[in-house]
Enzyme design. Structure first.
Site, PDB file in Angstrom:
ATOM      1  N   CYS A  63      67.247  11.427  60.835  1.00 50.27           N
ATOM      2  CA  CYS A  63      68.086  12.509  61.337  1.00 50.27           C
ATOM      3  C   CYS A  63      68.018  13.714  60.397  1.00 50.27           C
ATOM      4  O   CYS A  63      68.121  13.566  59.177  1.00 50.27           O
ATOM      5  CB  CYS A  63      69.529  12.035  61.470  1.00 50.27           C
ATOM      6  SG  CYS A  63      70.634  13.303  62.154  1.00 50.27           S
ATOM      7  N   CYS A  67      74.757  14.556  56.680  1.00 46.87           N
ATOM      8  CA  CYS A  67      76.077  13.918  56.583  1.00 46.87           C
ATOM      9  C   CYS A  67      76.085  12.958  55.396  1.00 46.87           C
ATOM     10  O   CYS A  67      75.279  12.029  55.334  1.00 46.87           O
ATOM     11  CB  CYS A  67      76.397  13.178  57.873  1.00 46.87           C
ATOM     12  SG  CYS A  67      76.243  14.187  59.363  1.00 46.87           S
ATOM     13  N   CYS A  70      75.966   9.030  55.832  1.00 51.29           N
ATOM     14  CA  CYS A  70      75.095   8.419  56.834  1.00 51.29           C
ATOM     15  C   CYS A  70      73.758   7.931  56.279  1.00 51.29           C
ATOM     16  O   CYS A  70      72.979   8.716  55.727  1.00 51.29           O
ATOM     17  CB  CYS A  70      74.846   9.408  57.969  1.00 51.29           C
ATOM     18  SG  CYS A  70      73.940   8.663  59.340  1.00 51.29           S
ATOM     19  N   CYS A 107      77.834   1.714  74.491  1.00 52.51           N
ATOM     20  CA  CYS A 107      77.671   2.993  73.798  1.00 52.51           C
ATOM     21  C   CYS A 107      76.276   3.088  73.192  1.00 52.51           C
ATOM     22  O   CYS A 107      75.822   2.152  72.523  1.00 52.51           O
ATOM     23  CB  CYS A 107      78.723   3.139  72.698  1.00 52.51           C
ATOM     24  SG  CYS A 107      80.416   2.911  73.285  1.00 52.51           S
ATOM     25  N   CYS A 198      85.314  11.043  73.370  1.00 55.94           N
ATOM     26  CA  CYS A 198      85.552  10.036  72.330  1.00 55.94           C
ATOM     27  C   CYS A 198      85.332  10.752  70.997  1.00 55.94           C
ATOM     28  O   CYS A 198      84.212  11.133  70.677  1.00 55.94           O
ATOM     29  CB  CYS A 198      84.578   8.870  72.493  1.00 55.94           C
ATOM     30  SG  CYS A 198      84.642   7.648  71.159  1.00 55.94           S
ATOM     31  N   ARG A 270      90.602   3.467  68.490  1.00 51.98           N
ATOM     32  CA  ARG A 270      89.621   2.417  68.183  1.00 51.98           C
ATOM     33  C   ARG A 270      89.569   2.124  66.698  1.00 51.98           C
ATOM     34  O   ARG A 270      89.335   3.015  65.878  1.00 51.98           O
ATOM     35  CB  ARG A 270      88.228   2.807  68.683  1.00 51.98           C
ATOM     36  CG  ARG A 270      87.162   1.729  68.380  1.00 51.98           C
ATOM     37  CD  ARG A 270      85.820   2.050  69.007  1.00 51.98           C
ATOM     38  NE  ARG A 270      85.950   2.122  70.453  1.00 51.98           N
ATOM     39  CZ  ARG A 270      85.603   3.184  71.179  1.00 51.98           C
ATOM     40  NH1 ARG A 270      85.115   4.256  70.594  1.00 51.98           N
ATOM     41  NH2 ARG A 270      85.748   3.170  72.482  1.00 51.98           N
TER      42      ARG A 270
END
Length: 323
Positions: A63, A67, A70, A107, A198, A270
């Site tokens: 990616c 972040c 991550c 998901c 979400c 969640r």
């Protein structure tokens, strides 16, 4: 200074939270906070039912975002191998297996800054295939344009995940390759397309309580509350800038679950990443505080998750049944 009158939407939900109000919730004695949150939870949901989702990484690693939490970021040496986009058939087979194991929502996450080209068309086919199984569909593909959100809706997507992660002020310490407004813009496109939102955040990235309050305010003050609010406990990954960060107090995490439930009473909250490292007692308190959704399966995108057998045992002991 006199407090401004509370403004409620036609739904009866509050959308003008201020920092002082949320800080006051965090400052309540722990038992009082949990009682308040559980009372609201019980008024809106069956407290003994839990929504179960399964998460699959359809495109892992590489990616371009930085972040700090991550392992999939190309900026960090975490040992994670970059993988190609999965085949549509693989994803549908994984969804069918998840349905057999009790998941009602499937998901799909991809390590993209945002979807583009042929990969996006393949992802749309995945959504159509999973929807045909009779499952709710959810995707997390990064930044979206208005047109992409519309296409996802037409393909049968139900939910789009795009977390705010933290407060606007703390955000720039965690991510530099996109800004907080970019995330809000994507959520706006998602809501305009008629998709369920979400969106939540991560606890344990060196933020202060004030940051957690402001993150929840950014969510609760959206024109419509997110339908699902994932609250993640940071999983420190070797090779990332947050690998050695101090783990937050479990009671502080539970407080955030409770405050989220109070502020967004009709949303699913969640208990998301980090459950693998939580005691059963901590998870039970989170459920009492208003969490009523989890990810099942031994793996999230790349990190470990609570094993299905452990979940089944815990839910049985607590008297929780899948929705």
């Amino acid at each position: 200074m006199a407090q401004a009158a509370t403004k409620l939407k036609p739904s009866g939900l509050k959308h003008d939270w201020e920092v002082e109000e949320v800080e006051a919730l965090y400052a309540l004695p722990f038992m009082d906070l949990l009682f308040k949150a559980h009372t609201i939870h019980r008024a809106e949901f069956d407290p003994n039912r839990i929504q179960i989702s399964r998460l699959l990484s359809i495109k892992t690693g590489g990616c371009p975002e930085d972040c700090s939490y991550c392992p999939q970021s190309a900026h960090y040496a975490t040992g994670l191998e970059k993988e190609k986009l999965l085949a549509v058939e693989e994803v549908i087979a994984a969804a069918a297996k998840a349905k057999e194991e009790g998941a009602s929502r499937f998901c799909m996450g991809a390590a993209w800054r945002g979807p583009k080209g042929d990969d996006f068309q393949v992802a749309l086919a995945m959504i159509e295939g999973v929807k045909a199984l009779g499952m709710q569909t959810c995707a997390s593909f990064g930044l979206l344009s208005r047109e992409q959100a519309r296409q996802l809706k037409e393909a049968g997507l139900d939910y789009y995940n795009h977390n705010l992660d933290t407060s606007p002020e703390h955000y720039e310490e965690i991510i530099s390759t996109r800004n907080f407004q970019d995330r809000l813009d994507t959520l706006g496109h998602v809501q305009d397309a008629g998709l369920h939102v979400c969106s939540g955040g991560i606890v344990g990235m060196g933020e202060k309580q004030n940051d957690r309050a402001k993150m929840l305010i950014a969510l609760a003050n959206l024109p419509k509350h997110p339908d699902s609010v994932p609250i993640n406990l940071l999983i420190p990954i070797p090779g990332t800038p947050l690998a050695e960060i101090e783990r937050p107090d479990p009671f502080d995490f539970i407080r955030t679950i409770a405050v989220a439930r109070i502020m967004m009473p009709k949303s699913f909250v969640r208990l998301s990443a980090g459950r693998e490292g939580m005691t059963e007692e901590m998870q039970a308190l989170c459920f009492f505080a208003g969490a009523n959704s989890v990810f099942c399966g031994e793996k999230l995108l790349t990190a470990k998750n609570a094993a299905p057998g452990q979940d089944k045992s815990l839910f049985a002991r607590l008297g929780l049944a899948p929705m």
